[in-house]
Design a protein around this motif. Structure first.
Motif, PDB file in Angstrom:
ATOM      1  N   UNK A 370      33.013  54.582  21.615  1.00 18.81           N
ATOM      2  CA  UNK A 370      33.235  55.507  20.578  1.00 18.81           C
ATOM      3  C   UNK A 370      33.225  54.996  19.207  1.00 18.81           C
ATOM      4  N   UNK A 371      32.971  55.809  18.146  1.00 24.07           N
ATOM      5  CA  UNK A 371      33.054  55.509  16.714  1.00 24.07           C
ATOM      6  C   UNK A 371      34.151  55.077  16.168  1.00 24.07           C
ATOM      7  N   UNK A 372      35.248  55.400  16.865  1.00 28.43           N
ATOM      8  CA  UNK A 372      36.585  55.028  16.661  1.00 28.43           C
ATOM      9  C   UNK A 372      37.053  53.509  16.832  1.00 28.43           C
ATOM     10  N   UNK A 373      36.169  52.659  17.375  1.00 33.22           N
ATOM     11  CA  UNK A 373      36.526  51.306  17.736  1.00 33.22           C
ATOM     12  C   UNK A 373      36.305  50.613  16.479  1.00 33.22           C
ATOM     13  N   UNK A 374      37.025  49.336  16.435  1.00 23.29           N
ATOM     14  CA  UNK A 374      37.314  48.612  15.309  1.00 23.29           C
ATOM     15  C   UNK A 374      36.209  47.643  14.685  1.00 23.29           C
ATOM     16  N   UNK A 445      28.932  51.889  28.270  1.00 23.13           N
ATOM     17  CA  UNK A 445      27.582  52.635  28.585  1.00 23.13           C
ATOM     18  C   UNK A 445      26.475  51.817  27.568  1.00 23.13           C
ATOM     19  N   UNK A 446      25.429  51.671  27.940  1.00 24.93           N
ATOM     20  CA  UNK A 446      24.277  51.005  26.987  1.00 24.93           C
ATOM     21  C   UNK A 446      23.885  51.855  25.958  1.00 24.93           C
ATOM     22  N   UNK A 447      23.949  53.083  26.215  1.00 25.23           N
ATOM     23  CA  UNK A 447      23.453  54.179  25.066  1.00 25.23           C
ATOM     24  C   UNK A 447      24.375  54.196  24.026  1.00 25.23           C
ATOM     25  N   UNK A 448      25.878  53.993  24.277  1.00 22.14           N
ATOM     26  CA  UNK A 448      26.798  54.046  23.305  1.00 22.14           C
ATOM     27  C   UNK A 448      26.879  52.739  22.525  1.00 22.14           C
ATOM     28  N   UNK A 449      26.543  51.559  23.307  1.00 26.86           N
ATOM     29  CA  UNK A 449      26.497  50.317  22.582  1.00 26.86           C
ATOM     30  C   UNK A 449      25.278  50.455  21.614  1.00 26.86           C
ATOM     31  N   UNK A 450      24.270  50.990  22.102  1.00 26.64           N
ATOM     32  CA  UNK A 450      23.216  50.929  20.997  1.00 26.64           C
ATOM     33  C   UNK A 450      23.505  51.894  19.778  1.00 26.64           C
ATOM     34  N   UNK A 529      20.993  55.059   8.329  1.00 32.97           N
ATOM     35  CA  UNK A 529      21.183  56.354   8.905  1.00 32.97           C
ATOM     36  C   UNK A 529      21.607  56.501  10.154  1.00 32.97           C
ATOM     37  N   UNK A 530      21.535  55.205  11.195  1.00 28.92           N
ATOM     38  CA  UNK A 530      22.141  55.284  12.258  1.00 28.92           C
ATOM     39  C   UNK A 530      23.760  55.248  12.139  1.00 28.92           C
ATOM     40  N   UNK A 531      24.300  54.589  10.998  1.00 27.25           N
ATOM     41  CA  UNK A 531      25.765  54.560  10.830  1.00 27.25           C
ATOM     42  C   UNK A 531      26.371  53.969  11.896  1.00 27.25           C
ATOM     43  N   UNK A 532      25.971  52.791  12.256  1.00 27.05           N
ATOM     44  CA  UNK A 532      26.554  52.084  13.151  1.00 27.05           C
ATOM     45  C   UNK A 532      27.519  50.951  12.557  1.00 27.05           C
ATOM     46  N   UNK A 533      28.827  50.949  13.398  1.00 29.76           N
ATOM     47  CA  UNK A 533      29.798  50.011  13.045  1.00 29.76           C
ATOM     48  C   UNK A 533      29.488  48.398  12.601  1.00 29.76           C
ATOM     49  N   UNK A 561      28.602  47.403   3.570  1.00 28.86           N
ATOM     50  CA  UNK A 561      29.893  47.843   3.016  1.00 28.86           C
ATOM     51  C   UNK A 561      30.635  48.673   4.312  1.00 28.86           C
ATOM     52  N   UNK A 562      31.948  48.271   4.718  1.00 31.67           N
ATOM     53  CA  UNK A 562      32.487  48.809   5.733  1.00 31.67           C
ATOM     54  C   UNK A 562      32.039  48.468   7.084  1.00 31.67           C
ATOM     55  N   UNK A 563      31.101  47.729   7.329  1.00 33.51           N
ATOM     56  CA  UNK A 563      30.639  47.315   8.487  1.00 33.51           C
ATOM     57  C   UNK A 563      30.935  45.713   8.725  1.00 33.51           C
ATOM     58  N   UNK A 564      30.762  45.473  10.239  1.00 36.35           N
ATOM     59  CA  UNK A 564      30.787  44.263  10.673  1.00 36.35           C
ATOM     60  C   UNK A 564      29.187  43.740  10.663  1.00 36.35           C
ATOM     61  N   UNK A 565      29.138  42.566   9.909  1.00 34.73           N
ATOM     62  CA  UNK A 565      27.662  42.120   9.906  1.00 34.73           C
ATOM     63  C   UNK A 565      27.527  40.620  10.564  1.00 34.73           C
ATOM     64  N   UNK A 566      26.696  40.658  11.373  1.00 28.75           N
ATOM     65  CA  UNK A 566      26.029  39.298  11.990  1.00 28.75           C
ATOM     66  C   UNK A 566      24.508  39.068  11.442  1.00 28.75           C
ATOM     67  N   UNK A 567      24.619  37.914  10.685  1.00 23.49           N
ATOM     68  CA  UNK A 567      23.296  37.458  10.055  1.00 23.49           C
ATOM     69  C   UNK A 567      22.673  36.281  10.599  1.00 23.49           C
TER      70      UNK A 567
END
Length: 635
Positions: A370-374, A445-450, A529-533, A561-567
């Protein structure tokens, strides 16, 4: 599905994950060596599953073909009756001839109607089966594991989706006619024996010759038909590879070499088709010759019987009509054999694609992320590789806290892109675990992970369509206002508005009417636009000019901003601002910390930075020793 499914690794790790085809190959690589069975009931059952929904149409077509065949059998009988009974003197003969004309007209009408029904119904059913097959194959290929796709040539997949399915369509359309040919063949034999058993047996005396010829013809014909089919697939694969890599071909001046390689496969295909054509056509003159012999037999023997009043003239004429038609179904069935062989081969290849195992699949009890995950990401003693016994990552452990930006650096082949692929679960780890939001990626689920992991790659993949469709590719529900806001945030709005139709501008294949930097900015807008965490950036600023990189760096700040980033980064200058830097070498975690901490450790990162290496890819094989020696001399 994100664009990452199309290109998840940098060139370095391709060497580790893509085995030589001579060593490890899929069924597509071995297909030129396998001709398959002449008849495989398992394949027939699998293909029948696609035909079954349209079985009523097929049965109707078969019924129409049988009616058509019966009219073909009835025509000579009407002619025979007209000759023997309608040519009598007097009004009775004229009346009989009139009724024969009416019967003949009726048979023609029935013949036309049944033929029209058969052609229309079976053609529509075959088209529907073709559509269902392609849809099923494409849907399955969207879910197969990337490990299988890595070893598979796109050209051969296209050959299966197009050529093999077309072969099945051809077989379905003609197989119904084959039923009519078989019924016509046995029907003619029965009518001939009914009209005059002795003349019928004499007429069919040539049949053993035909069966002997077919006995020697079938084995080499089967091999030649299958070889033609498989070499066609190989030629298509080479063609697709040459076209997709045309930029590299031209840059390396390999046009003539590539042409020679393709010509070799094309000529092999030509030779195979010529040989198959020879076997397909050799039966035609043989059948025509036997037809002539049988008709001559009827004329000589039957003529003598007519002169001796042992046979009616009408019967002899009917025999000639039947003999003329007798070898038509034989000729047709001979040609159908090649169609049948292609269909069996195509069916085998279609089923192989449908049976490709989906190794990365949701568990029965998988739950949505869910979008509520950290937004945290953690690797726990992860070992992973693309080829058995050759791990790319070795007991790697690290944690990325929610909202933290972590850069992963290291030499080519150190496992950076592999880490990113595991976060999105394009592959499964060998040992250890990868968790997102505190949950093992194998449990969600893979869809929610995506939905919660957005990826931006070094070479963004844009699809044919409008700009706005590409930006909301990962979130079709996004409004036009949300798309525009995202484009403004990443600095893409101005150049988009300068296009002919703004956000409705149609992009060419892979967005080729845009510059690389513009395509990258659109991919950033897509990720926003995807607004992923969690945001994964795989060399997103590589291969672009300094000005565009400046725009992208600004876009990155807004994106993260406000996201976890892996670069992922090669160039050291681009990662100084990261909250933490993880250094990988040979698949192992060498050191971790922010820029200042790593400089204080005086490790590999510090030594390379001190020696002004702009990228980890610049260092020689013994770079660490060189760096240590250089630092020692400096002190």
């Amino acid at each position: 599905m994100t664009e990452a499914t199309l290109n998840t690794e940098d060139d370095s790790e391709d060497r580790n994950r893509r085995p030589p085809r001579a060593v490890v190959g899929s069924s597509l690589d071995r297909e030129e060596e396998v001709f398959g069975k002449a008849y495989d009931p398992k394949i027939v059952r699998r293909i029948w599953a696609f035909v079954k929904p349209y079985r009523k149409q097929i049965y109707l077509s078969v019924a129409a073909v049988l009616v058509f065949t019966l009219t073909q059998l009835a025509f000579p009988l009407v002619i025979r009756f007209a000759i023997d009974n309608g040519m009598a003197q007097g009004g009775g003969g004229r009346s009989i001839l009139l009724w024969c004309i009416v019967a003949f007209a009726g048979l023609i009408a029935i013949n036309f109607a049944s033929s029209w029904i058969q052609e229309t119904v079976v053609g529509k059913a075959a088209e529907n089966v073709l559509f269902d097959m392609r849809r099923a194959m494409f849907a399955h290929l969207q879910r197969v594991s990337l490990g299988w796709m890595d070893k598979t040539e796109v050209g051969r997949l296209m050959s299966r989706l197009m050529g093999d399915v077309n072969s099945m369509q051809e077989f379905l359309e003609t197989s119904v006619l084959s039923v009519g040919d078989i019924v016509l063949l046995f029907g003619i034999v029965g009518v001939l024996l009914w009209l005059d058993p002795m003349l019928g047996l004499i007429t069919m005396a040539t049949m053993p010759i035909l069966f002997i010829v077919r006995l020697f013809w079938l084995p080499p014909a089967k091999v030649s038909f299958m070889a033609a089919h498989h070499t066609n697939s190989a030629a298509n694969g080479a063609l697709a590879e040459g076209i997709n890599g045309v930029r590299t071909v031209q840059s390396l001046d390999r046009q003539q070499v590539n042409f020679d390689l393709y010509e070799e496969k094309a000529r092999a295909n030509l030779r195979a088709h010529l040989r198959a054509a020879k076997f397909a056509q050799v039966m035609v003159p043989i059948v025509d010759t036997l037809t002539g012999i049988s008709m001559a037999t009827v004329i000589v023997v039957g003529g003598q019987m007519v002169l001796g009043r042992e046979l009616d003239v009408g019967v002899m004429v009917a025999f000639l009509f039947y003999i003329q038609r007798f070898f038509d179904p034989i000729r047709s069935l001979t040609m159908q054999y090649s169609v049948f062989q292609r269909a069996m081969s195509s069916g085998t290849r279609i089923v192989e694609v449908l049976d490709v195992p989906v190794t990365i699949a949701d568990k029965p009890d998988a739950f949505p992320l869910t979008s509520g995950m950290d937004g945290s990401v953690e690797f726990k003693d992860v070992t992973f590789g693309y080829r058995k016994g050759l791990p790319v990552l070795k007991n790697v452990s690290f944690r990325v806290n929610p909202g933290e930006t972590v850069a992963i650096v290291g030499p080519t082949g150190s496992g950076k892109s592999s880490c990113m692929s595991l976060v999105h679960r394009f592959y499964d780890v060998w040992d250890g675990s990868v968790t997102v939001g505190g949950h093992d990626v194998r449990d969600v689920t893979q869809d929610s992970l995506g939905e919660q992991v957005a990826m931006v790659l070094q070479e963004p993949f844009l699809f044919t369509g409008s700009v706005i469709e590409n930006i909301r590719y990962n979130k079709e529900s996004a409004t036009r206002e949300q798309v525009i806001d995202a484009a403004k945030a990443v600095g893409a709005h101005d150049f988009i508005m300068s296009l002919a139709d703004g956000y409705d501008t149609r992009l060419e294949q892979r967005g080729s009417n845009l510059s690389l930097g513009q395509r990258q900015l659109i991919s950033f807008a897509r990720a926003l636009v995807a607004d992923a965490k969690i945001l994964v950036l795989d060399e997103a600023t590589a291969n672009i000019d300094s000005y565009t990189e400046m725009l992208i760096q600004r876009a990155l700040k807004r994106l993260l901003e406000g996201r976890t980033g892996l670069v992922i980064a090669h160039r050291l200058a681009t990662i100084r601002g990261a909250d933490r830097i993880i250094v990988l070498q040979n698949g192992e975690l060498l050191e971790s910390g922010n820029h200042e901490q790593l400089m204080e450790k005086q490790g590999l990162y510090s030594r390379l930075y001190t020696m002004n290496y702009s990228s980890f890819d610049d260092l020689p094989e013994n770079a660490e020793d060189h760096a240590a020696a250089a630092v020692g001399k400096a002190t």
